[in-house]
Scaffold this motif. Structure first.
Motif, PDB file in Angstrom:
ATOM      1  N   VAL A 216       5.608  -4.897  -2.651  1.00  0.00           N
ATOM      2  CA  VAL A 216       5.231  -5.523  -3.920  1.00  0.00           C
ATOM      3  C   VAL A 216       3.717  -5.686  -3.973  1.00  0.00           C
ATOM      4  CG1 VAL A 216       5.540  -7.528  -5.414  1.00  0.00           C
ATOM      5  CG2 VAL A 216       7.460  -6.672  -4.056  1.00  0.00           C
ATOM      6  N   VAL A 268       5.152 -10.452  -1.157  1.00  0.00           N
ATOM      7  CA  VAL A 268       5.125 -11.075  -2.493  1.00  0.00           C
ATOM      8  C   VAL A 268       4.090 -12.193  -2.484  1.00  0.00           C
ATOM      9  CG1 VAL A 268       6.475 -12.299  -4.230  1.00  0.00           C
ATOM     10  CG2 VAL A 268       7.549 -10.501  -2.847  1.00  0.00           C
ATOM     11  N   VAL A 273       6.649 -13.538  -9.565  1.00  0.00           N
ATOM     12  CA  VAL A 273       7.085 -12.163  -9.282  1.00  0.00           C
ATOM     13  C   VAL A 273       8.611 -12.093  -9.268  1.00  0.00           C
ATOM     14  CG1 VAL A 273       7.148 -10.350  -7.535  1.00  0.00           C
ATOM     15  CG2 VAL A 273       5.004 -11.526  -8.029  1.00  0.00           C
ATOM     16  N   TRP A 274       9.245 -13.073  -8.621  1.00  0.00           N
ATOM     17  CA  TRP A 274      10.704 -13.062  -8.588  1.00  0.00           C
ATOM     18  C   TRP A 274      11.277 -13.197 -10.002  1.00  0.00           C
ATOM     19  CZ3 TRP A 274      14.814 -11.417  -6.566  1.00  0.00           C
ATOM     20  CH2 TRP A 274      16.057 -12.004  -6.815  1.00  0.00           C
ATOM     21  N   LEU A 292      12.908 -11.377   1.216  1.00  0.00           N
ATOM     22  CA  LEU A 292      11.560 -11.471   0.653  1.00  0.00           C
ATOM     23  C   LEU A 292      10.587 -11.914   1.745  1.00  0.00           C
ATOM     24  CD1 LEU A 292      10.704 -13.178  -2.731  1.00  0.00           C
ATOM     25  CD2 LEU A 292       9.550 -13.938  -0.653  1.00  0.00           C
ATOM     26  N   SER A 294       6.513 -13.165   2.469  1.00  0.00           N
ATOM     27  CA  SER A 294       5.338 -13.686   1.770  1.00  0.00           C
ATOM     28  C   SER A 294       4.484 -14.518   2.716  1.00  0.00           C
ATOM     29  CB  SER A 294       5.766 -14.558   0.573  1.00  0.00           C
ATOM     30  OG  SER A 294       4.638 -15.086  -0.104  1.00  0.00           O
TER      31      SER A 294
END
Length: 913
Positions: A216, A268, A273-274, A292, A294
């Protein structure tokens, strides 16, 4: 990168002096003298780079040298462009432009002479100072360095096994509803590495057949994310690229609704974004999961407020030392007490940060096992890590970069041209490196092999990450860590090496790209072209935008008009409605990706005599090339996605080449003479009618060939011979052959091939063969089994037909990889005698196949079996082979790669199994 720039300019000047003397007539003496003086500067720059001199005066001289080289390059190439454009004019046009042409030429000629004087002054007045300074360079203290063998990538990642088990438990347990599981940690802690390790785990592979990975990153593009995910599950078509992000999300949602899935969203940065992406992921109550990663804790909480994110821990001191040994020595144990002492000190100073350990390991790998170097590196690490956390990694990366040999520095910085976390195809990368002039001839190796060695070197130094390897073990996709990417961008900007364009904020309508050598357009390509930018020094323009546009007719000439000295133009997202005639004035072009919606490539494109890689993407099924590509003596790769008709070959141009006696006469017989003819390495895809003996005689060094069209024309006999015969006669170096039978709009059945050519008519060095829609009978496989060097056989959909396949013993002695696509095969009998070296077997859409031959379980080399949409009985037979292989491995305590079976759709074994 001044040394790389000098090397490229020297090669360019050599080519002008030897082959295109007529283009520098009037300044040939100045160019020849410039060559001599620049050759000395190259030696100085190589020495200063290798010795790592940090003297400020030396740094200043390197910067000055770079600017002089760039000016010399601009002046010479501008002169050549003016001359070339004038030579292409008609008599009346030359008369009309006679005054401005003469003025332009005189102006540039004076600049060449001025630069020559500057270089001579640097040479005469500074060489004593250079020599004295170089003697005090750091590298002069130790001249001999033990070189280490490349490190083999590890399957098990140090210190992450317990972390992986925790996350796997979260992914496989829990609720039936879709859940988001987050991994949170600081930069360089190993979030991506852990997520990759989890994705490869057998439990995850069994639970989630539909699984994939997508980067991402900080500046993501929603449409690009959806395209990347869809591309992992289905082949993308032109219509998909034209879809909006919402339409792509619906398309992805429809696919994922069918079953259980795991999608990894890596790196992320923002909470929203989600919110932007979640519409594509259906809540189908199949225990589907999103993993995910991050840096930011709140991102994980926002994506799933009901579950705390998993915080990734730091490595222990013991784990840090184990990882350092792996990366610096290629082993887990070190017996030298001196190395242990300094190595453990380094590991402790890294404070459990894996990226820091990996980067330092790459430095030590190059230095070898001399205690002197380990002690020196330990001292530097201590100094760097005493700084605040933000600057620690930047300094360590700079240390690793400064320790690179001169030939790798430009190659590494080039990764900054690509978008963050972009998976770069290896073939694209090395073709770009070659076109940029980063790769130079060495002995008898070809440029592609040298470039691959450079890439593997960067991988072994832990600066480049491998995203995927080919079945041959070669890199297929690669990228760099986002912190290394930031370093490349910063260093590249300081040197005017490249400039990144992201929307209208990255450029101005009033200020041209005066100083930049390369431009990378990440998005906003339409606005960029519409603004009619001007870049007098720009050599490369790469477009990565997912925004496909058809260029209005009034803008067709905007790129050739604004960037006259381009060497590299990758305009894949830009579709040209007609051929831009001004494009042929870009005579310095070496790499060109051209998207078109017309069916004829005009003759004028052969004026691009510097072209090395030409890639044409067309919406048509056929393309006719009018250009005499045989005049393009540097052309190495011609890749077209349509059935292409080639022009007839002309006579050799060797006698018309103008050579200059003098300083370059001694290189007359050098390897550069291979450019006279036969430089083509890749030719794909061409029509069967173009497969004449004359065509292949003009491309004797061809290694990869694709043929698309009605293949029966290739095999039809005339006077006892066929067009296919010329492959075996002329293409003695061919290794990769694709035969794609395309009789559209008719059905493939109407184009069915009766038989294959006899074994001796195939190219003798053929290693990889791909067939599609040939509908051959299975008894024809006996011919392919006799090909002694065949290692990879890909049978795409409808390559063969028939209910029974009984291979002959003694065949396929070298075959390692077998792909079988859609077919009506029911019964297949095979054993280790038929495929003695088989490593990987892929079976897709063979719904009639009753079982996978049990005899394949006796093949000791078999490592992977992949079944996709086969019958339940075939899947059951594959599981029996899996049990047999695992049982044998347990009995023999076999070490190494375990046998892996992948079946989709997953169907748990019955109780009696």
């Amino acid at each position: 990168m001044a040394d790389a720039a000098v090397e490229f300019l020297l090669q360019n000047l050599k080519q002008l002096l030897r082959y295109n003397f007529n283009l520098i007539r009037g300044v040939e003496g100045d160019v020849e003298s410039l060559y001599t003086e620049l050759d000395w500067l190259k030696g100085f720059l190589m020495d200063s780079t290798e010795k790592g001199n940090n003297n400020e005066y030396m740094k200043s001289m390197v910067r000055q040298t770079r600017e002089v080289v760039y000016k010399a390059e601009d002046a010479v190439e501008t002169y050549v462009s003016h001359t070339s454009v004038n030579n292409a004019r008609s008599y009346f046009e030359k008369t009309f432009h006679v005054f401005d042409y003469a003025v332009n030429l005189r102006s540039v000629a004076e600049e060449v002479r001025s630069i020559r004087t500057t270089v001579k002054d640097m040479y005469d007045t500074k060489k004593i100072g250079f020599a004295a300074l170089l003697q005090h360079g750091e590298g002069s203290e130790r001249s001999t360095i033990e070189r280490k063998a490349p490190i083999v990538e590890e399957e098990n990642v140090v210190g992450f096994q317990d972390e992986a088990e925790k996350v796997i438990e979260l992914l496989t347990g829990g609720l039936e509803e879709l859940e988001v599981i987050s991994i949170i940690g600081m930069p360089g802690l190993g979030k991506t590495t852990l997520a990759k390790m989890i994705l490869r785990d057998p439990k995850i592979e069994y639970e989630f057949y539909n699984r994939t990975w997508v980067y991402v990153s900080q500046e993501y593009n929603r449409k690009e994310v959806f395209l990347n995910i869809l591309g992992k599950f289905n082949k993308l078509n032109d219509e998909m690229y034209k879809m909006s992000a919402e339409s792509l999300a619906n398309e992805l949602r429809r696919f994922l609704e069918k079953g259980k899935y795991l999608i990894v969203l890596d790196d992320v940065w923002k909470e929203d974004v989600w919110d932007d992406l979640k519409m594509a992921f259906p809540k189908n109550k199949n225990r589907s999961r999103i993993l995910l990663t991050s840096r930011i804790y709140s991102v994980g909480i926002h994506a799933n407020p009901n579950r705390y994110p998993h915080r990734l821990r730091f490595l222990t001191t013991h784990e840090s030392w184990t990882l350092l040994q792996q990366k610096a020595l290629g082993s887990k144990q070190c017996s030298d007490q001196g190395l242990i002492e300094h190595g453990q000190r380094i590991a402790e100073e890294c404070e459990g940060l894996p990226l820091a350990i990996v980067v330092i390991g790459g430095i030590l790998l190059e230095k070898g096992t001399e205690i002197y170097w380990w002690e020196k590196v330990a001292g530097r690490v201590h100094a760097y890590l005493n700084l605040d956390r933000e600057k620690r990694m930047e300094n360590l990366i700079a240390l690793s970069f400064n320790n690179l040999p001169y030939h790798l520095k430009a190659c590494f910085l080039y990764f900054g041209m690509f978008p963050e976390d972009f998976q770069i195809p290896m073939s694209k990368l090395i073709h770009l490196w070659i076109s940029e002039g980063f790769i130079q001839n060495q002995k008898e190796m070809n440029l592609e092999d040298i470039a691959e060695e450079y890439l593997e070197d960067l991988v072994n130094r832990n600066l480049v990450m491998v995203g995927e390897r080919r079945s041959t073990g070669k890199v297929k996709f690669c990228h760099i860590h986002d912190m290394l990417h930031e370093f490349c961008k910063k260093e590249g900007a300081e040197q005017n090496f490249f400039h990144e364009i992201k929307g209208t904020n990255s450029f101005s309508n009033t200020l041209p790209f005066e100083n930049y050598r390369r431009l990378g357009v990440h998005f906003g390509i339409k606005n960029f072209i519409s603004s009619k930018q001007f870049g007098p020094r720009v050599r490369s323009l790469l477009c990565f935008s997912t925004e496909d546009i058809t260029l209005p007719l009034d803008l067709v000439s905007s790129i050739p008009g604004g960037f006259k000295l381009l060497r590299v133009l990758d305009g894949r997202p830009i579709t040209f409605p007609r051929f831009p005639t001004d494009l042929t004035q870009l005579i310095h072009l070496r790499y060109l990706v051209l998207s078109i919606n017309f069916t004829i490539l005009p003759a004028t494109i052969s004026k691009l005599w510097n072209m090395q890689t030409l890639i044409v993407v067309t919406s048509s099924r056929t393309l006719e090339i009018k250009a005499d590509i045989w005049k393009m003596i540097q052309l190495r790769h011609l890749e077209i996605n349509a059935s292409t008709s080639l022009p007839k070959t002309g006579k050799s141009k060797e006698d018309s080449l103008i050579r200059l006696p003098g300083i370059l006469a001694k290189t007359r017989k050098s390897k550069d003479d291979s450019l006279k003819s036969g430089s083509l390495v890749t030719l794909s895809t061409i029509s069967p009618e173009s497969c004449s003996e004359d065509v292949f005689a003009a491309a004797p060094n061809l290694k990869k060939l694709g043929i698309r069209g009605q293949l029966s024309k290739l095999l039809e006999g005339k006077a006892g011979s066929t067009l296919f015969d010329s492959l075996g006669k002329k293409l003695v170096n061919l290794e990769n052959l694709k035969l794609l039978n395309d009789v559209f709009p008719r059905s493939p059945v109407e184009g069915k091939l009766v038989s294959l050519p006899q074994m001796y008519k195939f190219p003798p060095k053929l290693k990889k063969l791909t067939l599609s829609d040939t509908l051959l009978d299975w008894d024809q496989m006996s011919t392919l089994g006799k090909l002694e060097n065949l290692e990879i056989l890909k049978l795409k959909d409808n390559s063969f037909e028939g209910k029974l396949w009984q291979p002959q013993e003694g065949g396929f002695r070298a075959l390692r990889i077998l792909h079988i696509g859609k077919t009506n095969l029911v019964s297949w009998s095979a054993s280790a005698d038929h495929f003695p070296r088989l490593r990987r077997l892929y079976i897709k859409h063979c719904s009639d196949l009753h079982e996978v031959p049990s005899g394949l379980g006796d093949i000791s080399s078999l490592q992977i079996m992949d079944l996709y949409c086969t019958s339940k009985s075939a899947a059951a037979s594959a599981r029996k082979i899996d049990l047999l292989k695992k049982s044998l491995q347990d009995q023999q305590s076999t070490k190494g790669s375990e046998f892996k079976l992948n079946i989709y759709p997953p169907d748990p074994p019955t109780e009696d199994q």
